[in-house]
Design an enzyme around this catalytic site. Structure first.
Site, short mmCIF file in Angstrom:
data_model
loop_
_atom_site.label_atom_id
_atom_site.label_comp_id
_atom_site.label_asym_id
_atom_site.label_seq_id
_atom_site.Cartn_x
_atom_site.Cartn_y
_atom_site.Cartn_z
N THR A 45 0.86 -1.27 -0.07
CA THR A 45 0.01 0.06 0.06
C THR A 45 0.80 1.11 0.05
OG1 THR A 45 -0.21 0.07 2.16
CG2 THR A 45 -1.95 -1.09 1.24
N THR A 47 1.53 4.38 1.54
CA THR A 47 2.33 4.94 2.74
C THR A 47 3.22 4.01 3.32
OG1 THR A 47 0.93 6.56 3.54
CG2 THR A 47 2.46 5.90 5.03
N CYS A 48 2.84 2.62 3.34
CA CYS A 48 3.63 1.49 3.73
C CYS A 48 4.71 1.16 3.14
CB CYS A 48 2.80 0.16 3.91
SG CYS A 48 1.33 0.50 4.81
N SER A 49 4.57 1.29 1.64
CA SER A 49 5.75 0.95 0.55
C SER A 49 6.64 2.06 0.35
CB SER A 49 5.18 0.62 -0.80
OG SER A 49 4.71 -0.81 -0.48
#
Length: 160
Positions: A45, A47-49
């Site tokens: 996703t 922000t996560c990546s």
């Protein structure tokens, strides 16, 4: 209610891939070590990546210099977590933990209802620092935020 500083990590089982799929219980994962567990709502996703996992990859050696192991967790399956780790050049030694049924997430009281986004139950974005299975630091993000669980923030706020 979510887990608090000073409490023991609850019992649950997660998975990871290292020459096959392995199951590991929280007693084995957290026992007799310093572990920083950070969790994301979903692998791959935005922000996560783009920010969360890359920060821990970048600062992995700084945690290790303090004798702290690092693990990333999401409510995804072990194969997704392995593929995400490879795509993000996660250093050898950083476990990519799959909490596929959200068992640990629920036991920690850190679940997030992402049904509105078609993602079902996920974990909140957080970072948890434990020593021998006892929580010594906990940083949970407000919905839609990314600040207190970042590698930089956690490194600056680790308990003495």
């Amino acid at each position: 209610m979510s887990i608090q500083v000073g409490q023991h990590i609850p019992e649950a089982v997660v998975q990871y891939i290292d020459d096959g799929v392995h199951r590991i219980d929280t007693h084995s994962l957290f026992g007799n070590r310093k572990l920083l567990l950070f969790a994301v709502p979903g692998a791959f996703t935005p922000t996560c990546s783009e920010r969360h996992l890359p920060g821990y990859v970048e600062h992995y050696d700084a945690f290790r210099a303090k004798g702290i192991e690092v693990a990333c967790m999401a409510v995804n399956d072990a194969f997704v977590m392995q593929a995400w780790g490879k795509s993000q050049n996660v250093p050898h030694g950083m476990k990519m933990l799959a909490d596929g049924n959200a068992d640990l997430t629920r036991a920690l009281g850190l679940e997030l209802d992402a049904s509105g986004y078609g993602m079902g139950v996920r974990c909140k974005r957080f970072a948890l620092y434990a020593e021998s299975g006892i929580v010594r630091g906990l940083w949970v993000e407000a919905p839609g935020e990314f600040r207190v669980s970042s590698a930089e923030y956690v490194l600056a706020h680790l308990p003495a």
